[in-house]
Write an enzyme that holds these catalytic residues in place. Sequence first.
Site, short mmCIF file in Angstrom:
data_model
loop_
_atom_site.label_atom_id
_atom_site.label_comp_id
_atom_site.label_asym_id
_atom_site.label_seq_id
_atom_site.Cartn_x
_atom_site.Cartn_y
_atom_site.Cartn_z
N TYR A 123 0.80 -1.22 0.00
CA TYR A 123 0.00 0.00 0.00
C TYR A 123 0.84 1.28 0.00
CZ TYR A 123 -4.14 -2.90 1.01
OH TYR A 123 -5.16 -3.82 0.96
N LYS A 175 3.56 -14.62 4.33
CA LYS A 175 3.54 -15.47 3.14
C LYS A 175 4.99 -15.72 2.72
CE LYS A 175 1.29 -17.60 -0.16
NZ LYS A 175 0.34 -18.72 0.04
N ASP A 209 -2.92 -17.61 3.91
CA ASP A 209 -4.10 -18.31 3.36
C ASP A 209 -4.64 -19.33 4.34
OD1 ASP A 209 -1.62 -19.37 2.83
OD2 ASP A 209 -2.07 -20.07 0.81
N ASP A 233 -5.48 -5.83 6.21
CA ASP A 233 -6.69 -5.23 5.66
C ASP A 233 -7.73 -6.32 5.43
OD1 ASP A 233 -8.46 -3.51 4.47
OD2 ASP A 233 -7.30 -3.22 2.63
MG MG Z 1 -10.21 -2.29 4.39
#
Ligand code: MG
Length: 337
Positions: A123, A175, A209, A233
């Site tokens: 981000y 990950k 995951d 998020d």
């Molecule tokens: Mg969000």
Amino acid sequence: MTTPVTLMAGDGIGPQVSEAAVRVVEAAGAKVEWDRQLAGMAAIERGLGPLPDETFDSICANKVALKGPLTTPVGEGFRSINVALRKMFDLYANVRPAKSLVPGGRYSDIDLVVIRENTEGLYVGVEHFIGMEKDPQAAAESVMIVTRFGAERIVRFAFDYAVAHQRRKVTLVHKANILKCTQTLFLDAGRKVATEYEGRIEFEDRIVDNTAMLLVVDPYQFDIIVTENMFGDILSDEAAGLIGGLGLAPGANIGKDAAIFEAVHGSAPDIAGQGIANPSALILAACMLLEHIDQSEVAARIRDALLAALRGDVRTRDLGGKATTQEYTDRIIEELK
Ligand code: MG
Ligand code: NAI
């Protein structure tokens, strides 16, 4: 002594849920003084930029803010003001508790906290299109940035939060099996910090995951989840789903010098202006704010009143009820002791 708090009402359902939060906080007798400022579409409609200087200065001065959701245009237009605020004030820790409040949901007694790194990862906005032959957008790339400094400080924040809130375990989610540089750095930095808390707080790491699946199959095994920006998020919305939806999920963005409290949900354009939004998430965010400014006793009374209202028959539509935002807010105020 009253504490000045910057208030940004937000877009869409923002003004309604913000007003509800202000009413409840005032009725509970909190010692805060609202410094109302514009941001997002509300500022743009008045011919200002999405984050006016005055708003920025107000947050700088007050160091604590309550913010309604802000609409971010998809694709075209300005970048997210939420992201800009987090970066400007270096609000590196996004704290999102998911705690069951309403009985009768798919799960009961969920009590976990997602702590998301808020300033790095994918981000950071380092992205661009790559043109090929006649197609200017034939490809695109986004860069994920992880620093040792950023990883260590968010994991340390998670452990310190665990100690301060008498929690038992921190799960670092990553990950590293696929993203061998960014995620391995995050995991290694986290493991190093974890050794400082050995014997006090349990530590484990999990792949993202797998975590997403386990959150649905057996959420009770989680206590505190700490993870990078995008994973956080996604997992925090999933966690909000476990406790009955976005209408009940608050969040805090915390930095060294400032903190901004908000709901996890967005501006809900589909129900904006209808007077039916659930204000609980922002009211609970206001409770987190009150704890942050050492008014925990008021926060506890508001939480009790909100719980009492939810357990009664006055609920908003997202929770299967018929009450309007205002009726539900009135009920919380009646329940305040
Ligand atoms: Mg969000
Ligand atoms: P959203 O959270 O606004 O809405 C998702 C769904 O949940 C909708 O069906 C909505 O009606 C419902 N919902 C959300 N909050 C609710 C509440 N308090 N009471 C009852 N129902 C509620 O997410 P969406 O639609 O993806 O985003 C809308 C806008 O909000 C976008 O511009 C997005 O960028 C922005 N946004 C802003 C955030 C922030 O300011 N922190 C966070 C998330 C999204």
